[in-house]
Design an enzyme around this catalytic site. Structure first.
Site, PDB file in Angstrom:
ATOM      1  N   HIS A   1     -16.192   3.185   4.187  1.00  0.00           N
ATOM      2  CA  HIS A   1     -17.588   2.796   3.949  1.00  0.00           C
ATOM      3  C   HIS A   1     -18.493   3.339   5.051  1.00  0.00           C
ATOM      4  CE1 HIS A   1     -21.013  -0.166   4.130  1.00  0.00           C
ATOM      5  NE2 HIS A   1     -21.092   0.254   2.887  1.00  0.00           N
TER       6      HIS A   1
ATOM      7  N   HIS B   1     -28.793  -6.840   4.928  1.00  0.00           N
ATOM      8  CA  HIS B   1     -28.148  -5.532   4.775  1.00  0.00           C
ATOM      9  C   HIS B   1     -28.133  -5.118   3.301  1.00  0.00           C
ATOM     10  CE1 HIS B   1     -25.848  -2.148   6.083  1.00  0.00           C
ATOM     11  NE2 HIS B   1     -24.735  -2.513   5.472  1.00  0.00           N
TER      12      HIS B   1
ATOM     13  N   GLU C   1     -13.088  -0.477   5.186  1.00  0.00           N
ATOM     14  CA  GLU C   1     -14.258  -0.606   6.051  1.00  0.00           C
ATOM     15  C   GLU C   1     -14.660   0.729   6.668  1.00  0.00           C
ATOM     16  OE1 GLU C   1     -17.344  -2.091   8.560  1.00  0.00           O
ATOM     17  OE2 GLU C   1     -16.508  -2.593   6.602  1.00  0.00           O
TER      18      GLU C   1
END
Length: 406
Positions: A116, A192, A113
């Site tokens: 990213h 998104h 995460e």
């Protein structure tokens, strides 16, 4: 009361921005050194193409993050339990993992995460640089316009596309934050994903415009019918990507594990009202009741039915584009990517949603959006056809006036 205590700790966001700057420095230095002797439009084109490539990689990594259930690996934003990296949140992550060994928070998921987020910030810095550089070049062009000759086209840079792209990437970052803080709310996650595809399209538009400006040429003239076909296919693909995102964010891929039938039927039991209730949390209805399996089936089957139409439209469009030499590369890409989407889509259904096929399916959809945008930018309606149509209309009007009684 300690008046020196900050209401909000800005350290994580400062470290995130610093990481983004460091990540962006490499591509910036490489592009500027490699294109040191080129004109400004060529340098901007090179940087835009590289940014487009890195944004595409980021989209793939975003799909990997979602498909490995790492989206809540750090359940706060922008840091990880208030730290700049998972290294500083080892204790909190260990406690969360001990409480839920198969839950969304683990050390590996936290790193996925945060990586990213680092990459996304780096892309944001590159887009900010593109916007600033384009404004500077545009101001110079206004002060010293290029020499023109009679009948010769001279393209100039537009600073509005980079500015809009910068606004869009900021909006995309906000949706990324909401994805985490709203706990994978399906509508937000789908938006998104769509935002990432739109960002790729915006960068593709800029790359094509910079290239045309550097070469001082116009897009290829095509028939109005072909231009309309391009637009219609792009709209169809956008709808299909939205449906695909809705399938993925609701984890409805395995609602049908057969092809071409589903659950031993050509029309299985489906609850479209529940499946396409947009504003609800993951796995439940708007009233908080568990989502029926028939709702997941409806989500999956709607995507499958639309896929048939999109596949045919892409095939027909590629067949017509191949007849135009300037658009033949786009035709080949469309045909190849359509076959890739078919293969990975079948692989997801028949092989139990393997990670590689799922990531490639997302990447193929994003690549199709880029190629269609590229084809739109490299084509325009043939002005001769418009003139002929206008002339035919004028002749028809004259004939009707002559036949009308006095």
């Amino acid at each position: 009361m300690d008046t020196t205590t900050s209401l909000y700790d800005l350290t994580p966001i400062a470290w995130l921005m610093a990481a983004g700057v460091l990540i962006a420095l490499g591509p910036l230095v490489w592009v500027w050194r490699r294109n040191a002797g080129a004109g400004p439009a060529r340098r901007l084109h090179a940087l835009t193409v590289l940014t487009l490539f890195l944004t595409f990689d980021l989209t793939l990594f975003g799909a990997f993050t979602r498909l490995t259930d790492s989206g809540l690996g750090c359940p706060d934003w922008p840091g990880c339990y208030g730290n700049a990296s998972p290294a500083g949140a080892r204790h909190e992550i260990a406690m969360a993992q001990a409480a839920q060994p198969t839950g969304p928070v683990t050390h590996s998921k936290a790193w996925v995460e945060m990586v990213h987020r680092y990459l996304a910030t780096g892309v944001g810095v590159l887009i900010l640089t593109l916007a600033g550089a384009t404004w500077i070049v545009r101001r110079r062009q206004r002060r010293a316009p290029p020499p023109s000759k009679d009948g010769e086209h001279h393209a100039t840079l537009s600073a509005w596309w980079p500015a809009f792209t910068l606004v869009w990437v900021c909006l995309q970052g906000a949706f990324g934050a909401l994805t985490v803080t709203w706990k994978l709310f399906p509508a937000i996650v789908t938006l998104h994903l769509l935002g990432a595809v739109v960002l790729l399209a915006l960068l593709c538009i800029q790359a094509a415009h910079y290239r045309q400006t550097a070469a001082q040429r116009l897009p290829t003239a095509v028939s109005p019918a072909l231009r309309n076909g391009l637009i219609a296919t792009t709209v169809l693909l956008g709808l299909q990507i939205a449906l695909g995102g809705w399938v993925s964010t609701n984890y409805a891929v395995l609602a049908c594990t057969q092809f071409p039938i589903c659950q031993d039927s050509w029309w299985p039991a489906m609850n479209f009202a529940q499946g396409f209730e947009i504003w609800r949390h993951l796995g439940v209805t708007g009233e908080g009741q568990p989502l029926d399996f028939s709702a997941l089936t409806a989500i999956h089957y709607a995507h499958r039915l639309m896929a048939y139409a999109v596949f045919v439209a892409l095939g027909v469009l590629a067949w017509h584009l191949r007849r135009i030499a300037a658009l033949r590369p786009q035709a080949r890409w469309l045909a190849g990517l359509a076959l890739l989407q078919l293969a990975t889509g079948l692989g997801n259904v028949l092989l139990g949603w393997p990670l590689a096929a799922a990531v490639l399916h997302t990447g193929g959809a994003a690549a199709l959006a880029v190629v269609l945008t590229w084809a739109l930018c490299e084509s325009r309606r043939d002005p001769a056809a418009l003139i002929v149509r206008a002339g035919d209309n004028a002749s028809a009007n004259n004939n009707s006036q002559r036949k009308a009684p006095a």
